[in-house]
Enzyme design. Structure first.
Site, mmCIF file in Angstrom:
data_model
loop_
_atom_site.group_PDB
_atom_site.id
_atom_site.type_symbol
_atom_site.label_atom_id
_atom_site.label_comp_id
_atom_site.label_asym_id
_atom_site.label_seq_id
_atom_site.Cartn_x
_atom_site.Cartn_y
_atom_site.Cartn_z
ATOM 1 C CB VAL A 173 -11.255 -3.116 -35.757
ATOM 2 C CG1 VAL A 173 -11.607 -1.639 -35.830
ATOM 3 C CG2 VAL A 173 -12.510 -3.961 -35.674
ATOM 4 C CB SER A 174 -7.042 -1.327 -39.413
ATOM 5 O OG SER A 174 -5.994 -0.416 -39.651
#
Ligand SMILES: *[C@@H]1O[C@H](CO)[C@@H](O)[C@H](O)[C@H]1NC(C)=O
Ligand SMILES: *[C@@H]1O[C@H](CO)[C@@H](O)[C@H](O)[C@H]1NC(C)=O
Length: 691
Positions: free
Chosen positions: A270-271
């Site tokens: 997850v960015s």
């Protein structure tokens, strides 16, 4: 007489399903100059000052019979060895109250804080070995936060609620996520978790004590070109939340009684860089499966929502803070009531064998954990920090520690190759014993049940789907009302890199290449936490498991310390060499410079390298901001290594709503004599007016 006392206490507590609750915050800032940061593994990304200080935030819950501590730290991750040091110090302070079973420590995963605090060799390669002052800063600060929580314990209630932030995270390996079975993906609207879980802690008389919000996002809004210590997006969200409630007591960051943590969870894939990846400088799209660019001069990099990394950090922090604040104010929450049980077990991952049912065929086979190994895509890095570890076996680099050991790298055995398949092995870390363990084989696993809620403390970065599977398994094993009652606490107790699903593993992107115990790392964890849940249910304690290696003497450190400082010819330490303008307008920025010593001489825990001060009505100087504030930057510059000279810039973004008046900037430093003594000094700017 004795039997009367419990009766009286019961009567007093009627109407309050109280626990005893303690909260505490402490400064853990590491050495802010010339120590490489932990996260992107970019040897050139060393500290040269502070944007925001690092804090440990501790929460103690006691139900009269059992006690637990949850600590969230503004740092890359927690490590076994550092946790053991914290436990040792707690043992000497409190005897057996806190131990390996009931202390849970999680890192927020900021990539902008000093490294060198983990013992496993690969994690300290980038900082040229172990860095004792980083380790000491973290150990002493974490202990201080727990001591403060311990001393503040009072009767109170816990509530749980949730909320959603849809536009603050994206999946950075969406093609890997798509490898998961379609019927499983169909149960979820998004390819990352947008929902956060919140625990609120309220004193019996209604006064707020603290809050923990778990939202899945990498703390990588600040990218690998940043050289200022920063707690990144989640750290700033904590500061915003604490300011909101503490403002009636103090305006200083990290000083008020209310403590708000934004803790890590299943953030593996997850960015926060929500504008997504693109090839730079050309601007062409990246290859989606490989995150590569057609043009060799391009790199595939993801960008945040803002126009630079500071703005992106602020935008992400503000989004998650605002939703968390809404959830906090929302009366639609459930009181957490019931028993508290916590269990812990060390597990030797390469030795594990568990059954696994292949979802595609329905067939059940026995699978096993492998000795640690890193795959090739690990060297390529991610779109949040490309080419990070871009040295391969045999390559000569600018890293002296790496160059000294490349001849000693072990080749993977046939057994490892088969076990880790289809991972192409770059580093057979599990076969490497020189100079000592490269990656952990023994990991900490821990599970707590508090009433209708559970927290699974996991030793690494679970991807979105890995975290969802864990929540389902634990909810079922503990017979909770649903997976939303299970919190996955990420990067907790031990750091053993990533944990993908077996399906994602097959794609061998960065997260899979960094899933070190092989394709069934997650399968083993699901079985292990199911076992831990069974112990909670039947009320017995699991065996402690194998003891992780604890050998401090053989830790290598090649990072030089401070040799000496000199002010330079005709100058003195603390002398102001660039004064502020005489009058300054709200909403502008000023920079003031001083002759300095090396910041590593004194990290000033609980203090500050700087203060922005306003002349108050009683003719007293009042502190308006410190180096922990978003609005200030403390930047250290080497002038000459040979002469030992340096300067600092103190930058202040004058807030739009600043209180007009007379201001000054002060700088607090320490310089080192060649024979080792360290002396403090204070610099002060001329006064200036702000309107
Ligand atoms: C980091 O962010 C800055 C803007 O703050 C940008 O100029 C730079 O290209 C980014 N670099 C990487 C590697 O993401
Ligand atoms: C509790 O559960 C564990 C895990 O299933 C099991 O090994 C253990 O024997 C059980 N203990 C008791 C007292 O039932």
């Amino acid at each position: 007489m004795a039997f009367l006392i419990p009766l009286v206490l019961t009567a007093l507590a009627a109407g309050c399903q109280c626990y005893k609750i303690g909260v505490g915050i402490a400064d853990i800032t590491g050495p802010p100059a010339e120590v490489p940061f932990m996260g992107y593994a970019h040897p050139k990304q060393k500290g040269s000052g502070i944007h925001m200080r690092q804090f440990a935030r501790s929460f103690i819950i006691d139900n009269g019979g059992k006690r637990m501590v949850f600590v969230s730290c503004d740092m890359g991750m927690m490590g076994t060895f550092l946790r053991m040091e914290v436990l040792k110090r707690l043992q000497s302070e409190f005897g057996g109250v806190y131990d390996v079973n009931n202390v849970m420590i999680s890192g927020t995963h900021t990539h902008s804080t000093p490294g060198g605090f983990l013992k496993d060799f690969i994690f300290d390669l980038n900082s040229f070995g172990f860095v004792r002052d980083t380790f000491e800063s973290y150990a002493s600060g974490i202990v201080r936060s727990i001591v403060r929580a311990h001393k503040s314990m009072t009767e109170g209630q816990i509530f749980t609620t949730s909320g959603e932030v849809v536009d603050a995270n994206i999946n950075r390996s969406p093609t890997s996520y798509l490898r998961n079975p379609p019927q499983e993906r169909a149960k979820y609207k998004y390819d990352t978790d947008k929902t956060f879980t919140q625990l609120k802690f309220i004193r019996k008389d209604g006064r707020p004590l603290g809050v923990i919000t778990w939202y899945a996002v990498h703390a990588t809004s600040m990218n690998n070109t940043n050289h200022l210590v920063s707690s990144d997006n989640v750290g700033y969200a904590s500061v915003l939340f604490e300011k909101k409630i503490n403002s009636k007591y103090t305006s200083l960051v990290g000083k008020g009684p209310f403590v708000a943590a934004f803790a890590s969870t299943n953030l593996g894939d997850v960015s926060p860089n929500t504008a997504g990846p693109r090839c730079v400088p050309s601007g062409a799209p990246c290859d989606e499966a490989m995150s590569t660019c057609k043009d060799k001069n391009d790199a595939c990099i993801a960008f945040g929502p803002g126009s630079d990394m500071f703005e992106s950090t602020k935008i992400i922090a503000t989004k998650i803070f605002e939703k968390a604040w809404q959830a906090w104010k929302n009366a639609d929450h459930a009181e957490v009531t019931g028993d508290l049980s916590i269990v812990h077990q060390y597990v030797n991952m390469p030795g594990q064998k568990v059954p696994w049912t292949n979802p595609a065929t329905g067939e059940t086979i026995m699978v096993k954990g492998c000795k640690p190994a890193m795959g090739y895509s690990f060297a390529a890095g991610t779109t949040d920090g490309p080419g990070a570890f871009s040295f391969k076996q045999g390559t000569i680099t600018t890293n002296p520690l790496w160059n000294s050991i490349t001849d000693l790298l072990a080749a993977p055995t046939q057994e490892m190759i088969e076990c880790q398949a289809p991972k192409p092995i770059l580093l057979a870390t599990g076969e490497m014993t020189f100079p000592f363990e490269w990656q952990p084989s023994i990991v900490s696993t821990q599970l707590v049940r508090i009433g209708q809620m559970a927290i699974a403390c996991v030793p690494g970065e679970f991807t979105t789907m890995s975290g969802r599977r864990m929540r389902n398994v634990v909810a079922k094993a503990l017979d909770l009302s649903g997976p939303e009652n299970v919190i996955v606490a990420g990067l907790c107790n031990t750091y053993s890199d990533y944990i993908t699903t077996p399906e994602e593993y097959a794609a061998q992107r960065y997260e899979a290449a960094s899933t070190i115990f092989g394709p069934h790392t997650l399968t083993i964890y699901l079985q292990q936490y199911k076992n831990l849940a069974a112990y909670i249910t039947n009320g017995s304690a699991p065996a402690p498991g194998p003891t992780p290696p604890d050998s401090f003497s053989d830790v290598i450190s090649l990072l030089p310390g401070v040799v000496f400082d000199s002010a330079g010819w005709n100058r003195e330490f603390g002398q102001c060499v660039a004064q502020p303008p005489q009058s300054v307008k709200a909403g502008t920025q000023i920079t003031v410079s001083f002759v300095s010593g090396h910041p590593r001489n004194n990290i000033r825990h609980e203090g500050s390298y700087l203060s922005i001060e306003r002349l108050g009505d009683g003719n007293q100087w009042e502190i308006v901001a410190t180096d922990a504030d978003w609005e200030t930057r403390f930047i250290w510059r080497r002038l000459s290594s040979i002469m030992g000279t340096s300067e600092v810039d103190i930058v202040w973004d004058v807030p739009a709503d600043v209180k007009p008046g007379t201001y000054r900037v002060r700088y607090f430093g320490s310089h080192k004599y060649i024979y080792g003594a360290i002396k403090n000094y204070v610099g002060v700017s001329e006064t200036f007016s702000v309107s």
